[in-house]
Design a protein around this motif. Sequence first.
Motif, PDB file in Angstrom:
ATOM      1  N   ASP A  90      37.883 -84.150 -38.587  1.00  0.00           N
ATOM      2  CA  ASP A  90      36.581 -84.651 -37.352  1.00  0.00           C
ATOM      3  C   ASP A  90      35.816 -85.784 -37.541  1.00  0.00           C
ATOM      4  N   LEU A  91      35.448 -86.633 -36.864  1.00  0.00           N
ATOM      5  CA  LEU A  91      34.978 -87.907 -37.595  1.00  0.00           C
ATOM      6  C   LEU A  91      33.422 -87.142 -36.744  1.00  0.00           C
ATOM      7  N   ASN A  92      33.880 -86.611 -35.416  1.00  0.00           N
ATOM      8  CA  ASN A  92      32.508 -86.779 -34.917  1.00  0.00           C
ATOM      9  C   ASN A  92      31.902 -85.538 -35.660  1.00  0.00           C
ATOM     10  N   THR A  93      32.388 -84.115 -35.948  1.00  0.00           N
ATOM     11  CA  THR A  93      31.535 -83.392 -36.304  1.00  0.00           C
ATOM     12  C   THR A  93      31.194 -83.202 -38.285  1.00  0.00           C
ATOM     13  N   GLU A  94      32.865 -83.837 -38.386  1.00  0.00           N
ATOM     14  CA  GLU A  94      32.948 -84.202 -40.466  1.00  0.00           C
ATOM     15  C   GLU A  94      33.256 -82.264 -40.913  1.00  0.00           C
ATOM     16  N   LYS A  95      33.874 -82.513 -40.274  1.00  0.00           N
ATOM     17  CA  LYS A  95      33.978 -80.739 -40.203  1.00  0.00           C
ATOM     18  C   LYS A  95      36.099 -80.565 -40.245  1.00  0.00           C
ATOM     19  N   VAL A  96      36.717 -79.676 -41.891  1.00  0.00           N
ATOM     20  CA  VAL A  96      38.126 -80.371 -41.825  1.00  0.00           C
ATOM     21  C   VAL A  96      38.686 -79.375 -40.918  1.00  0.00           C
ATOM     22  N   ILE A  97      39.490 -79.623 -39.942  1.00  0.00           N
ATOM     23  CA  ILE A  97      40.541 -79.725 -38.924  1.00  0.00           C
ATOM     24  C   ILE A  97      41.543 -78.524 -39.183  1.00  0.00           C
ATOM     25  N   TRP A  98      42.325 -79.101 -40.204  1.00  0.00           N
ATOM     26  CA  TRP A  98      43.412 -78.342 -41.451  1.00  0.00           C
ATOM     27  C   TRP A  98      44.285 -78.912 -42.046  1.00  0.00           C
ATOM     28  N   GLU A  99      44.194 -77.890 -42.646  1.00  0.00           N
ATOM     29  CA  GLU A  99      45.289 -78.335 -44.181  1.00  0.00           C
ATOM     30  C   GLU A  99      46.418 -78.057 -44.313  1.00  0.00           C
ATOM     31  N   LYS A 100      47.728 -79.238 -44.247  1.00  0.00           N
ATOM     32  CA  LYS A 100      48.474 -78.351 -44.767  1.00  0.00           C
ATOM     33  C   LYS A 100      49.339 -79.434 -45.875  1.00  0.00           C
ATOM     34  N   THR A 101      50.749 -77.937 -46.355  1.00  0.00           N
ATOM     35  CA  THR A 101      51.301 -78.541 -47.515  1.00  0.00           C
ATOM     36  C   THR A 101      52.748 -78.532 -47.056  1.00  0.00           C
ATOM     37  N   TYR A 102      53.407 -80.107 -48.458  1.00  0.00           N
ATOM     38  CA  TYR A 102      54.782 -80.267 -47.861  1.00  0.00           C
ATOM     39  C   TYR A 102      55.472 -79.911 -49.166  1.00  0.00           C
ATOM     40  N   PRO A 103      56.939 -79.486 -49.485  1.00  0.00           N
ATOM     41  CA  PRO A 103      56.873 -78.942 -49.973  1.00  0.00           C
ATOM     42  C   PRO A 103      57.254 -80.189 -51.425  1.00  0.00           C
ATOM     43  N   GLU A 104      57.384 -80.777 -50.999  1.00  0.00           N
ATOM     44  CA  GLU A 104      57.418 -82.131 -52.329  1.00  0.00           C
ATOM     45  C   GLU A 104      56.165 -83.329 -51.767  1.00  0.00           C
ATOM     46  N   GLY A 105      55.142 -82.032 -51.858  1.00  0.00           N
ATOM     47  CA  GLY A 105      53.859 -82.925 -52.400  1.00  0.00           C
ATOM     48  C   GLY A 105      53.487 -84.445 -51.132  1.00  0.00           C
ATOM     49  N   CYS A 106      52.533 -85.174 -51.438  1.00  0.00           N
ATOM     50  CA  CYS A 106      52.095 -85.559 -50.694  1.00  0.00           C
ATOM     51  C   CYS A 106      52.142 -87.371 -51.201  1.00  0.00           C
ATOM     52  N   ASP A 107      51.739 -88.357 -50.862  1.00  0.00           N
ATOM     53  CA  ASP A 107      51.341 -89.782 -51.795  1.00  0.00           C
ATOM     54  C   ASP A 107      50.457 -90.818 -50.826  1.00  0.00           C
ATOM     55  N   ARG A 108      50.154 -91.948 -50.687  1.00  0.00           N
ATOM     56  CA  ARG A 108      49.676 -92.718 -49.517  1.00  0.00           C
ATOM     57  C   ARG A 108      50.554 -92.812 -48.168  1.00  0.00           C
TER      58      ARG A 108
END
Length: 381
Positions: free
Chosen positions: A114-132
Motif C-alpha cells: 500500500d503506497l499510503n501505509t507502506e505496508k505489505v497487503i499480500w504476498e503470492k507465490t506461483y508454481p513456475e515463479g515470477c519475473d519482470r
Amino acid sequence: MIISLLSSKKAIYISLALLAIISLWTGCKSVPQSENIRRLLYVASPGIRNYLEFGGHGVLVYDIDQGHSFVKRISLDGYGLNEKGEPLNIKGICAHAKTGKLYVTTTRHLICLDLNTEKVIWEKTYPEGCDRMSISPDGKIIYLPSFEKDRWYVVSGKDGSVITEIVPNSRAHNTVYGIDGKYVYLAGLGSPYLTVAETQNHTTARTIGPFSHSIRPFTVNGNQTLCFVNVNDLLGFEVGDMVSGKMIHRVEVAGYEKGAVKRHGCPSHGIGLTPNEKELWVVDGANSMVHFFDATVMPPKQMTSVALREQPGWVTFSIDGSLAWLSTGEVFDVKTHTIAAALSDEEGRMVQSEKVIEIDFKNGKPFLAGDQFGRGYITTK
C-alpha cells in the motif's frame, strides 16, 4: 506531448495531449497547479546480495526534487524469502497511482504494498515463479512472467489471483503493456520472437520477428508500430516493424568492442525511448557506457556516449522525460546528457538497481506512476 515539471517551485505545466495519455494510465483527471506535488523515486534493492552486505532488503525512496536525497527505506523483511529465510533477488517493479499499490516480484513471489501505509497487503507465490511484470492502465491486471519458464500468468492487481495463462514456451522474462492497454508484449530468453497478446480475451494475437537472437530488454513506441530490442551477442539493438511483423534494422554500436560482462550475459542489456521518442538510449556493459541515438531517423543514428561508474543493465526515464535513471545509480539530465546525481543509501553507500519507478504525490496521495521500461508516449492517428 511532454509533461514538464518545474520542481524547484513545485509548479506543473502539462500539455493537454499527453495529460490525456497519463490520465488514462493512472486514472488522474486533472492536476491543479495549486496542489502540493512531491516526486519520489522508488528503488527496489536487489535481494540477497544487499541483505548479506547491508543487513536488510526492501524499497529505497528518494526525493527527486531535492537532489535525489535519501528519504527512507521501506522494509520487506519477512517477505520474498527462500527456505533458509533469506530474501530472493527482486526481479521487477510496477505501480498504479489510483489504486495506491506498489508491486515487486522476486523469483518466486509477487508482493503488493500500500503506497499510503507502506505496508505489505499480500504476498503470492506461483508454481513456475515470477519475473519482470507489467500492469494495465487501469491497475486491474498484471501480466506476470514465470521465472524463465513457459508461461505468463494473467493475474488480478487486487489480490494476485490467476485469471488465465498465456503459454508462448519462450522462457518468459520481460513484459511491456502498450500505453492504451489493448496489447501486451512478451519477450522470453529462449525465443527470437516477440509475442503480442491482446488483452480483451488474453490470447496471443501475433508474433514479431524473428530477430537475430533471443530477445532481452526491449521497448515500444507510443503508436505501437515499432519495437527496439536488445538481443544476445549484440552490442546495440534491432528494430521490429510491428505492423508487418518483421525485423527491419540491426544497429551495432560503433567505436566500441564487445567484452565480458558481470551479469546478464549479453553486451547490451538495457534500452529505452525518451517519452518524446526523440532519443533511444542503449547501455553497454563491458565498456561501462551509455550510448545515445537519434530516434527521429530510421534506423536510429548514433550520437554520443557517456562513461558510467559501473556496468549498466537498465535505463528508466522520469514521467516528464527530463531525467534518466541508469541501473548504476547515476541520474542523468536527458537534455544535456550529463550526470546530475548519484544514488546512495542512508549510510552513504552506493546504490544500484534495475528496478526503479517514479511515483508522484499530490497532498500526500499518489496521483501519477511511471514505468520501469523506457517506453515512448507519442501517439498519432
